[in-house]
Design an enzyme around this catalytic site. Structure first.
Site, mmCIF file in Angstrom:
data_model
loop_
_atom_site.group_PDB
_atom_site.id
_atom_site.type_symbol
_atom_site.label_atom_id
_atom_site.label_comp_id
_atom_site.label_asym_id
_atom_site.label_seq_id
_atom_site.Cartn_x
_atom_site.Cartn_y
_atom_site.Cartn_z
ATOM 1 N N LYS A 164 -0.009 -1.062 1.595
ATOM 2 C CA LYS A 164 -0.009 -0.050 2.210
ATOM 3 C C LYS A 164 -0.593 1.420 2.298
ATOM 4 O O LYS A 164 -0.849 1.754 1.151
ATOM 5 C CB LYS A 164 1.411 0.132 2.346
ATOM 6 C CG LYS A 164 2.594 1.153 3.111
ATOM 7 C CD LYS A 164 3.825 1.200 2.017
ATOM 8 C CE LYS A 164 4.543 2.744 3.769
ATOM 9 N NZ LYS A 164 5.642 2.175 2.858
ATOM 10 N N SER B 159 9.226 1.439 6.599
ATOM 11 C CA SER B 159 7.699 2.152 6.766
ATOM 12 C C SER B 159 6.473 1.239 6.434
ATOM 13 O O SER B 159 5.119 1.358 6.530
ATOM 14 C CB SER B 159 7.320 3.520 6.690
ATOM 15 O OG SER B 159 7.125 3.063 4.589
ATOM 16 N N SER C 100 11.929 0.799 2.988
ATOM 17 C CA SER C 100 11.047 0.770 3.133
ATOM 18 C C SER C 100 10.318 -0.863 3.334
ATOM 19 O O SER C 100 9.163 -1.341 3.626
ATOM 20 C CB SER C 100 9.469 1.734 3.118
ATOM 21 O OG SER C 100 10.049 2.820 3.667
#
Length: 464
Positions: free
Chosen positions: A78, A153, A177
């Site tokens: 990420k 996210s 997330s």
């Protein structure tokens, strides 16, 4: 031969047998990424050269009998996590050219274990929204339905795994997330105990951020978290106890676990179809030898104000100069929410901090009576891209609509999302699993047993 949708453990066996080579596997991954990326937009930056170099090294190590736990396996990271030599953008245009010269501890360990990083997956700007779009990278789409969001996210990591690009993804979770995209993309995702996987440098939400894994199977996630876990002196909150054998826990079975099932946690309003699917999934644990007790008011009052004070207050403070000078380059919804989190007094802030400790103690006592708490992961299935919140929850902000996930960032407990079924529209729904402090093994025991009884990894999105 394509290796799409093979599990990490299956690929690991093929590599060990020399039935395939790491270079062959990574080349196949990169080719599929090239083909699918225009449709799902899961990566903000790709790293083919780094991935192939790692694959060649893994090939040498495997041949010499020295391969690490994930030698030769493709993985994404990420874009909130530092990878040396690769832009570290946080999903934000002002950071488009920010290139670190170091790896985060989790990335160091992935590399040391032979993982081949194929790119940085997309995130909402600074991880502030529970969907994945940003002014820098645009909209990331859900492989199950390209008109829908994969959540956020960590939406890029979720979308890439759901699309069969990588067997697993390194992701972060400050308010849900990891669990949100896992639920919306039909995956298993787990955030380890706070501090189990070290965080460095200090993130903008240092008391809430966790590192974990998104994968198609429970054991694949256990493998990746096991690689990343372990104390590191750079993390002031690091868990210093020995790392449990997460893969071995997957073979222990769920029998004897005491489970609380809470459809609302005491305040949430789930979609009726989601509630039905999650209750049916929760009740399956009875057949696995667990006791399952309905607990309506598991948490008491909604702790959203406590979470917002720390999450948005921390990020807003870190970015206040950027918002003052370059707000026009940022996501307007993020600017508005972060701005609202600033301006309180020290007394107001510490009133929230002490309330958080009271909440944490309430949950510690709750887990004296239960081994696991189950709930829906989210109140709804995936909704249309271009929205920050699902329809019907207009009073909630860009993260507070995820009623079920943020409480367990406040407590720091390990938590996961496991596929619970599909809506009539064919969209995945997730069941959240929360364990006591430092008890990831209880989640993995139960999740692996559930997966064996009701497997999901053979279901693939129409994108495939």
């Amino acid at each position: 031969m394509s290796f799409a949708y093979m599990t990490a453990l299956e690929l690991k066996d093929l590599l060990a047998e020399r039935s395939i080579s790491p270079v062959e596997l990574v080349e196949d991954t990169l080719a599929r990424l090239e083909a699918l990326e225009p449709r799902i937009n899961a990566f903000v930056n790709r790293t083919p050269e780094q991935a192939l170099a790692a694959a060649r090294e893994a090939e040498r190590a495997i041949a010499a009998g020295e391969g690490g736990a994930i030698a030769g396996l493709p993985v994404s990271v990420k874009d909130l996590v530092a990878v040396a030599g690769v832009p570290w953008t946080f999903g934000s245009r002002p950071f488009a050219d920010n290139v670190p010269d170091f790896d985060a501890p989790s990335v160091e360990r992935v590399r040391a274990a032979g993982g081949c990083i194929v790119g940085k997956s997309t995130t909402s700007e600074f991880g502030c929204k529970a969907v994945t779009d940003s002014p820098l990278s645009g909209i990331t789409r859900n492989p199950w339905n390209l008109a829908k969001t994969p959540g956020g996210s960590s939406g890029g990591g979720g979308a890439s795994v759901a699309a069969g690009l990588t067997p697993f993804a390194v992701c972060t979770d400050g308010g849900g997330s990891i669990r949100i995209p896992s639920a919306l993309c039909g995956l298993f995702g787990i955030k380890a105990q706070f501090g189990r996987v070290p965080l460095f440098p200090v993130p903008a939400a240092p008391t809430l951020s966790h590192v974990g894994a998104v994968a198609r199977t429970v054991r694949d996630a256990a493998l990746l978290v096991g690689v990343m876990a372990g104390h590191d002196r750079r993390d002031a909150f690091g868990v210093a106890e020995p790392v449990p054998d997460f893969l071995a826990a997957c073979d222990e079975g769920a029998e004897g676990l005491r489970i609380a099932w809470s459809p609302t946690l005491g305040y949430a309003t789930p979609d009726p179809e989601v509630a039905v699917l999650c209750e049916a999934a929760a009740r399956r644990f009875e057949a696995l030898g667990c006791t399952v007790e309905l607990v309506e008011d598991a948490l008491g009052a909604d702790p959203v104000e406590l979470w917002m004070a720390e999450f948005y207050g921390g990020i807003g403070t870190k970015l206040k100069d950027l918002m003052a000078e370059r707000a026009d380059e940022l996501d307007p919804a993020v600017v508005a929410t972060l701005g609202a989190g600033l301006g309180g007094s020290v007394v107001e802030f510490f009133t929230q901090v002490f309330a958080r400790y009271e909440f944490r103690e309430r949950m510690r006592q709750f887990f004296e009576r239960y081994d696991l708490l189950l709930s829906p992961t989210l109140p709804c299935a995936a909704f249309d891209v271009g929205r920050d919140t699902p329809p019907g929850l207009g009073a909630r902000n860009i993260v507070s609509w995820v009623y079920y996930t943020y409480p367990f960032n406040l407590t720091g407990q390990p938590a996961a999302s496991i596929p619970a079924g599909f809506t009539a529209e064919g969209l995945p729904v997730g069941l959240q699993m929360v364990a006591g402090i430092n008890r990831e093994v209880d989640i993995l025991r139960a999740a692996a047993a559930f997966e064996e009884a009701a497997p999901w990894a053979d279901r693939r999105p129409p994108l495939a």
